[in-house]
Design a protein around this motif. Structure first.
Motif, PDB file in Angstrom:
ATOM      1  N   SER A  36       9.597  18.699  70.720  1.00 61.44           N
ATOM      2  CA  SER A  36       8.432  19.415  71.076  1.00 61.44           C
ATOM      3  C   SER A  36       8.650  20.274  69.450  1.00 61.44           C
ATOM      4  CB  SER A  36       8.031  19.486  72.641  1.00 61.44           C
ATOM      5  OG  SER A  36       8.235  21.261  72.564  1.00 61.44           O
ATOM      6  N   ALA A  37       6.873  19.882  69.214  1.00 66.18           N
ATOM      7  CA  ALA A  37       6.956  21.039  67.481  1.00 66.18           C
ATOM      8  C   ALA A  37       6.667  22.257  68.599  1.00 66.18           C
ATOM      9  CB  ALA A  37       5.127  20.781  67.263  1.00 66.18           C
ATOM     10  N   VAL A  38       6.504  22.164  69.044  1.00 70.96           N
ATOM     11  CA  VAL A  38       6.256  24.217  70.105  1.00 70.96           C
ATOM     12  C   VAL A  38       8.001  24.644  70.279  1.00 70.96           C
ATOM     13  CG1 VAL A  38       5.482  25.406  71.735  1.00 70.96           C
ATOM     14  CG2 VAL A  38       4.553  23.903  71.445  1.00 70.96           C
ATOM     15  N   ASN A  39       8.560  24.119  70.528  1.00 70.38           N
ATOM     16  CA  ASN A  39      10.180  24.470  70.843  1.00 70.38           C
ATOM     17  C   ASN A  39      10.973  23.846  70.099  1.00 70.38           C
ATOM     18  OD1 ASN A  39      11.843  25.756  73.342  1.00 70.38           O
ATOM     19  ND2 ASN A  39      13.005  23.175  72.317  1.00 70.38           N
ATOM     20  N   LEU A  40      10.558  23.514  68.712  1.00 71.20           N
ATOM     21  CA  LEU A  40      12.180  23.538  67.224  1.00 71.20           C
ATOM     22  C   LEU A  40      11.067  24.644  66.576  1.00 71.20           C
ATOM     23  CD1 LEU A  40      11.850  19.737  67.073  1.00 71.20           C
ATOM     24  CD2 LEU A  40      13.241  20.873  67.787  1.00 71.20           C
ATOM     25  N   ALA A 204      15.203  14.813  52.890  1.00 73.25           N
ATOM     26  CA  ALA A 204      14.548  14.669  54.113  1.00 73.25           C
ATOM     27  C   ALA A 204      13.795  15.028  55.449  1.00 73.25           C
ATOM     28  CB  ALA A 204      15.043  13.642  54.530  1.00 73.25           C
ATOM     29  N   ALA A 205      15.195  16.294  55.188  1.00 75.52           N
ATOM     30  CA  ALA A 205      15.336  17.522  56.642  1.00 75.52           C
ATOM     31  C   ALA A 205      13.715  18.384  55.665  1.00 75.52           C
ATOM     32  CB  ALA A 205      16.211  18.281  56.191  1.00 75.52           C
ATOM     33  N   ALA A 206      13.569  18.566  54.747  1.00 75.46           N
ATOM     34  CA  ALA A 206      12.691  19.975  54.290  1.00 75.46           C
ATOM     35  C   ALA A 206      11.306  19.380  54.427  1.00 75.46           C
ATOM     36  CB  ALA A 206      12.961  20.064  52.555  1.00 75.46           C
ATOM     37  N   LEU A 207      10.800  17.765  54.721  1.00 74.83           N
ATOM     38  CA  LEU A 207       9.599  17.367  54.459  1.00 74.83           C
ATOM     39  C   LEU A 207       9.508  16.785  55.968  1.00 74.83           C
ATOM     40  CD1 LEU A 207       9.677  14.335  51.714  1.00 74.83           C
ATOM     41  CD2 LEU A 207       8.297  16.589  51.950  1.00 74.83           C
ATOM     42  N   GLY A 208      10.357  16.604  57.165  1.00 67.77           N
ATOM     43  CA  GLY A 208      10.356  16.515  58.184  1.00 67.77           C
ATOM     44  C   GLY A 208      10.427  18.213  59.158  1.00 67.77           C
ATOM     45  N   ALA A 209      10.919  18.461  58.333  1.00 70.53           N
ATOM     46  CA  ALA A 209      10.472  20.229  58.851  1.00 70.53           C
ATOM     47  C   ALA A 209       9.461  20.282  58.597  1.00 70.53           C
ATOM     48  CB  ALA A 209      11.936  21.193  58.311  1.00 70.53           C
ATOM     49  N   VAL A 210       8.709  20.625  57.693  1.00 75.69           N
ATOM     50  CA  VAL A 210       7.685  20.837  57.685  1.00 75.69           C
ATOM     51  C   VAL A 210       5.944  20.251  58.467  1.00 75.69           C
ATOM     52  CG1 VAL A 210       5.056  21.132  56.333  1.00 75.69           C
ATOM     53  CG2 VAL A 210       7.828  21.931  55.890  1.00 75.69           C
ATOM     54  N   ASN A 214       3.958  22.352  60.763  1.00 74.84           N
ATOM     55  CA  ASN A 214       2.075  22.147  61.094  1.00 74.84           C
ATOM     56  C   ASN A 214       1.589  21.434  62.374  1.00 74.84           C
ATOM     57  OD1 ASN A 214       2.708  22.836  58.056  1.00 74.84           O
ATOM     58  ND2 ASN A 214       2.446  21.116  57.151  1.00 74.84           N
ATOM     59  N   ALA A 215       2.590  20.908  63.077  1.00 79.96           N
ATOM     60  CA  ALA A 215       1.965  20.201  64.818  1.00 79.96           C
ATOM     61  C   ALA A 215       2.219  21.558  65.687  1.00 79.96           C
ATOM     62  CB  ALA A 215       3.103  19.533  64.585  1.00 79.96           C
ATOM     63  N   ASP A 216       2.589  22.651  64.772  1.00 77.78           N
ATOM     64  CA  ASP A 216       2.792  23.935  66.110  1.00 77.78           C
ATOM     65  C   ASP A 216       1.827  24.692  65.308  1.00 77.78           C
ATOM     66  OD1 ASP A 216       3.050  25.453  67.990  1.00 77.78           O
ATOM     67  OD2 ASP A 216       4.869  26.117  67.076  1.00 77.78           O
ATOM     68  N   ARG A 217       2.226  26.012  64.558  1.00 76.69           N
ATOM     69  CA  ARG A 217       1.308  26.911  64.549  1.00 76.69           C
ATOM     70  C   ARG A 217       1.417  27.246  62.507  1.00 76.69           C
ATOM     71  NH1 ARG A 217       4.711  30.754  67.731  1.00 76.69           N
ATOM     72  NH2 ARG A 217       6.446  29.231  67.965  1.00 76.69           N
TER      73      ARG A 217
END
Length: 400
Positions: A36-40, A204-210, A214-217
């Motif tokens: 989940s976005a919160v846990n990651l 790819a990692a930079a775009l995926g991480a953001v 952004n799905a969290d805080r």
């Protein structure tokens, strides 16, 4: 058709990414909240302190040394920073600079004992572990803890970038990474495929991480700072004389000295940088936990940082590794601990699991070293065999 042989070096290089993938698949299957976005986001905040310390461990391992005091130094630097801000009323920036300067002095003391007196780094930093833990207790005083409530310190781990700013940063990183691919293609350099794939993976990692953040805080400022540290020291180790000389010293210190490399000065610089990075990790941890106490920078933190560096692919024998292994190893160790916490596993299970992963990583590192030794040995032998034998004196043509 005969199957291609997988070398131990290649096996060691890809073991950590494969282990991370397996951990994520297993933990997600056992608890879907793991991805989940919160846990990651929480996972990344949890690993930045260990990751920063692990970068310093990587530098020390590259020169073939070890630093067992990084945990205690991180706690000492964080406690000095917290006391100066919360009890003495110093500005956060000046207190942080003082803590980092303390780390540099500690590293220079360790290096002086190693280079000038000749004491093994294992013994020096083991003594430092005990000494700086005692200094931590003196700095904290009778209370044994300091609560961190200053906005300047808490903002480091408590600030999250807006979605727009996060996307701007990620697009900038992706653009810079892809630009390196274009430059390599333009130069016709296709000899090392991994050098071509790595910028694409970073983009790819930079775009995926953001997208996940952004799905969290939003994107955590602490993560941005940690990645900036990684980028800076990646350039230092790969593009500067300091980095190239450090690798040469770790591969063969005697040969490096004969080649004119200032071995002692490089060791002084590396130990100082490692202690500064240890304090950086301690400050990041204090900002996230909102406190510094007697357990800050304990032995567990030191072991975790060294484990992360080794699991990420840095050799314990020196001369091989990358600062990005600090990120990869921290992700492996952090993901394992985070997933086991979600499953409600005991601390005993966590310790056993981390120890097993470390044992496998060291085994692969040892196999990789055995695979490299024959190639290193062939070089000098071939050089010695190339010149033709000189004829005896009585068979040489006489000159008028």
């Amino acid at each position: 058709m005969r199957a291609p042989r997988v070398s131990p070096v290649s096996l060691g290089r890809w073991a950590s990414p494969f282990a991370l993938l397996v951990i994520w698949i297993v933990m997600t299957a056992l608890n879907p909240r793991f991805l989940s976005a919160v846990n990651l986001t929480n996972l990344m905040l949890q690993i930045v302190a260990v990751g920063a310390i692990a970068v310093g461990v990587v530098l020390v391992l590259l020169i073939g040394e070890i630093d067992l005091s990084v945990g205690a130094v991180s706690g000492l630097g964080a406690s000095i920073t917290a006391v100066l801000v919360m009890k003495e009323g110093w500005p956060a920036g000046l207190a942080i600079a003082t803590g980092l300067a303390t780390g540099a002095v500690v590293g220079l003391i360790h290096a002086a004992m190693v280079t000038r007196i000749g004491i093994p780094s294992f013994v020096v930093t083991l003594a430092g572990l005990l000494t700086w833990q005692g200094a931590l207790l003196l700095v904290l005083g009778d209370t044994g803890s300091v609560n961190v409530t200053d906005d300047g310190l808490t903002a480091i781990a408590g600030t999250f970038l807006s979605p727009v700013l996060g996307w701007i940063l990620s697009i900038g990183v992706a653009g810079a990474a892809l630009a390196t691919i274009v430059l390599q293609v333009a130069r016709g350099d296709r000899s090392r495929p991994w050098e071509m794939w790595r910028p694409g993976l970073i983009a790819a990692a930079a775009l995926g991480a953001v997208a996940v953040f952004n799905a969290d805080r939003g994107t955590p400022l602490a993560v941005v700072l940690f990645l900036a540290v990684l980028a800076v020291f990646d350039i230092v180790t790969r593009r500067t004389k300091l980095g190239r000389h450090a690798v040469a010293i770790g591969s063969n210190a005697s040969a490096a000295r004969r080649a004119g490399i200032p071995v002692d000065r490089i060791r002084m610089a590396v130990f100082a940088l490692a202690s500064v990075l240890a304090v950086t990790g301690g400050i990041l941890a204090a900002s996230r936990l909102l406190a510094v106490n007697q357990s800050s920078g304990g032995t567990d933190l030191m072991l975790t940082a060294i484990t992360a560096a080794v699991i990420g692919g840095t050799s314990l024998f020196g001369g091989r590794g990358s600062v990005w292994s600090a990120l990869l190893g921290s992700l492996v160790v952090g993901s394992l601990a985070n997933g086991l916490d979600l499953l409600g596993a005991s601390s005993a299970i966590r310790s056993i699991s981390t120890g097993l992963v470390l044992a496998v990583a060291v085994a692969l590192d040892t196999l990789a070293r055995r695979g490299e030794l024959p190639r290193r040995a062939r070089g000098p032998i071939q050089v010695l065999r190339e010149p033709a034998m000189r004829p005896p004196m009585n068979q040489r043509p006489r000159t008028m």
